[in-house]
Enzyme design. Sequence first.
Site, PDB file in Angstrom:
ATOM      1  N   LYS A  84       0.957  -1.103   0.067  1.00  0.00           N
ATOM      2  CA  LYS A  84       0.262  -0.156   0.310  1.00  0.00           C
ATOM      3  C   LYS A  84       0.506   1.647   0.175  1.00  0.00           C
ATOM      4  CE  LYS A  84      -4.395  -1.549   1.841  1.00  0.00           C
ATOM      5  NZ  LYS A  84      -4.683  -2.710   2.439  1.00  0.00           N
ATOM      6  N   GLU A 106      -9.849   7.527   3.480  1.00  0.00           N
ATOM      7  CA  GLU A 106     -11.172   6.564   4.252  1.00  0.00           C
ATOM      8  C   GLU A 106     -10.491   5.087   4.693  1.00  0.00           C
ATOM      9  OE1 GLU A 106     -11.285   4.556   1.843  1.00  0.00           O
ATOM     10  OE2 GLU A 106     -11.856   6.551   1.124  1.00  0.00           O
ATOM     11  N   SER A 373       2.199  -9.472  -0.907  1.00  0.00           N
ATOM     12  CA  SER A 373       1.255  -8.126  -0.702  1.00  0.00           C
ATOM     13  C   SER A 373       1.851  -7.377   0.800  1.00  0.00           C
ATOM     14  CB  SER A 373      -0.299  -8.081  -1.008  1.00  0.00           C
ATOM     15  OG  SER A 373      -0.997  -9.608  -0.375  1.00  0.00           O
TER      16      SER A 373
HETATM   17  C1  LIG Z   1      -5.097  -3.844   1.498  1.00  0.00           C
HETATM   18  C2  LIG Z   1      -4.540  -5.117   1.168  1.00  0.00           C
HETATM   19  C3  LIG Z   1      -4.748  -5.727  -0.048  1.00  0.00           C
HETATM   20  C4  LIG Z   1      -5.753  -5.606  -0.733  1.00  0.00           C
HETATM   21  O1  LIG Z   1      -5.825  -4.967  -1.472  1.00  0.00           O
HETATM   22  P1  LIG Z   1      -6.070  -4.586  -2.698  1.00  0.00           P
HETATM   23  O2  LIG Z   1      -6.458  -3.259  -3.880  1.00  0.00           O
HETATM   24  O3  LIG Z   1      -6.633  -5.662  -4.234  1.00  0.00           O
HETATM   25  O4  LIG Z   1      -4.259  -4.906  -3.337  1.00  0.00           O
HETATM   26  C5  LIG Z   1      -4.082  -6.646  -0.003  1.00  0.00           C
HETATM   27  N1  LIG Z   1      -3.037  -7.229   0.765  1.00  0.00           N
HETATM   28  C6  LIG Z   1      -2.454  -6.789   1.968  1.00  0.00           C
HETATM   29  C7  LIG Z   1      -1.731  -7.011   2.080  1.00  0.00           C
HETATM   30  C8  LIG Z   1      -3.538  -5.560   1.625  1.00  0.00           C
HETATM   31  O5  LIG Z   1      -2.893  -3.967   3.200  1.00  0.00           O
END
Ligand SMILES: *Cc1c(COP(=O)(O)O)cnc(C)c1O
Length: 388
Positions: A84, A106, A373
Site C-alpha cells: 500500500k 478513509e 502483498s
Molecule cells: C489492502 C491489502 C490488500 C487488498 O488490496 P488490493 O487493492 O486488492 O491490493 C491485499 N493485501 C494486503 C497485504 C493489503 O494490505
Amino acid sequence: MKKAYFGEFGGQFVPELLMPPLIELEEAYEQIVPSEDFQREFNSILKDYVGRPTPLTFCKNLSSELGFNLWLKREDLAHSGAHKINNTIGQALLTKYMGKKRLVAETGAGQHGVATATAAALLGLECIVFMGAKDVERQAPNVKRMELLGAEVRPVYSSTQTLKDAINEALRYWISHQRDTHYCLGSVVGPHPFPALVRDFQSVIGKEAKEQFLEKTNRLPDHVIACVGGGSNAMGIFYEFLEHREVKLTGVEAAGEGTPNCYHSATLNKGTLGILHGTKTYLLQTEDGQILPSHSVAPGLDYPGVGPEHAYLKETKRAEYVCVTDEQALSAFKVLCKKEGIIPALESSHALSFALNLKGKVKENYHVIVNLSGRGDKDLDIVFKHLK
Ligand SMILES: *Cc1c(COP(=O)(O)O)cnc(C)c1O
C-alpha cells in the site's frame, strides 16, 4: 479505448461538485506524474525509504514438495509491511507537486489509513483519516499507529459505522476542502483517474518482478498470481506482464467462510455490473441494486467492488479470477510459515493457496510468481482465533 474507460468499465459517475478536483487530478496525472522531476523524486523515495526493489524469493523447500517452481515477490518487506505504501507515497508526493497541504483518506481495517499517515508524515502533509466508529473500536492498534504518525482519525457515526460511511464522509470533506486537500484513494477503484493513477504507482511491483525473474532465469514466468480486494497489488504486478500473453494471470478473490463457490467477497466471480464509488464495474449487489456486505477473514479483501481494469481483464479473458475460502487461506498461511519461515498477510495467503493447489496440475519446469502483498504480523489475533 475511450479515455477514463477500460472497455465499458470505469468512467466518472460522480456528483457535479466532485468534477473540479477530479479534473485537476486528471491534469496532474497527465502532466506532473510523467515528468522527470516527479519520477526522480518518487523513485528515490521508493529506493531509500520504502526499501525497493523488494526481493524476488525462490521457495526452495516448497518447490521441491510441489514439483514446480514457486517464487514470491516480497511486498511484505516494503516499509510498513505491505504494497500500500507505493501508492500512498505516490499520491502524497503528487499532492505536494499540486501545491496542496493535506491528505484526506478513509480506511476500513486501518491499513490504508496507516500507509497514508506514513506518507503524510514523511512529506510534511496534514492527514485526516475517516473511519467508521465500529472499525475504530475493532482496529484500535491501527488507530494508535495513525495517531503516532501524526494523523487525525475521525470516527464516523452515521449508518452502519463502517467503511462505506467513512468513504462518504471523506468525499464530503474533499468537496468542501478541494483547494488545499487531496483525496488519497487506497486501491485501483473509484472514478477516473484513480484506477490508472494507483495502478501506475503500483506497477513498480511488476516491473521489478519481471526484471528480477529475467535476470535469474533468462525467461518469463509461466504464471503470475495475486489476491484481489480492490485490486491494486494485483494490477501492480499484472500490468507489466499484460503484453506477454504467454504469461498466465490469475486474480484470487475471497470466498469468505463458505464453500469455494465464491460468494462473500468474490466480486468478479459473483458480482454483477453496476456503479460503485464513481466507477462502472462488477459489484456485489441485490437485484434492485442494494450493495451487499462483503466478508472475508482477510481485512483487506473486504470490499464489495473491484477495480474497473480487472473487470476489463476478465471480460477480455486476459486474466482469470478464482476464489479461495477463509479456511483454505488459513491453511496456506500455516504452510508458508512452517516451510519457508515467512509469515504472510491473510490477504496474500489467498493467492498462495491457489498456487499451492497447482500441485500435480503443472509440469516440473513451470514457474509461478505469487505476489506476497503483505506480512502477517497484523493478522496474528485473527489467525489464533481460527486455529484453535
Ligand atoms: C489492502 C491489502 C490488500 C487488498 O488490496 P488490493 O487493492 O486488492 O491490493 C491485499 N493485501 C494486503 C497485504 C493489503 O494490505
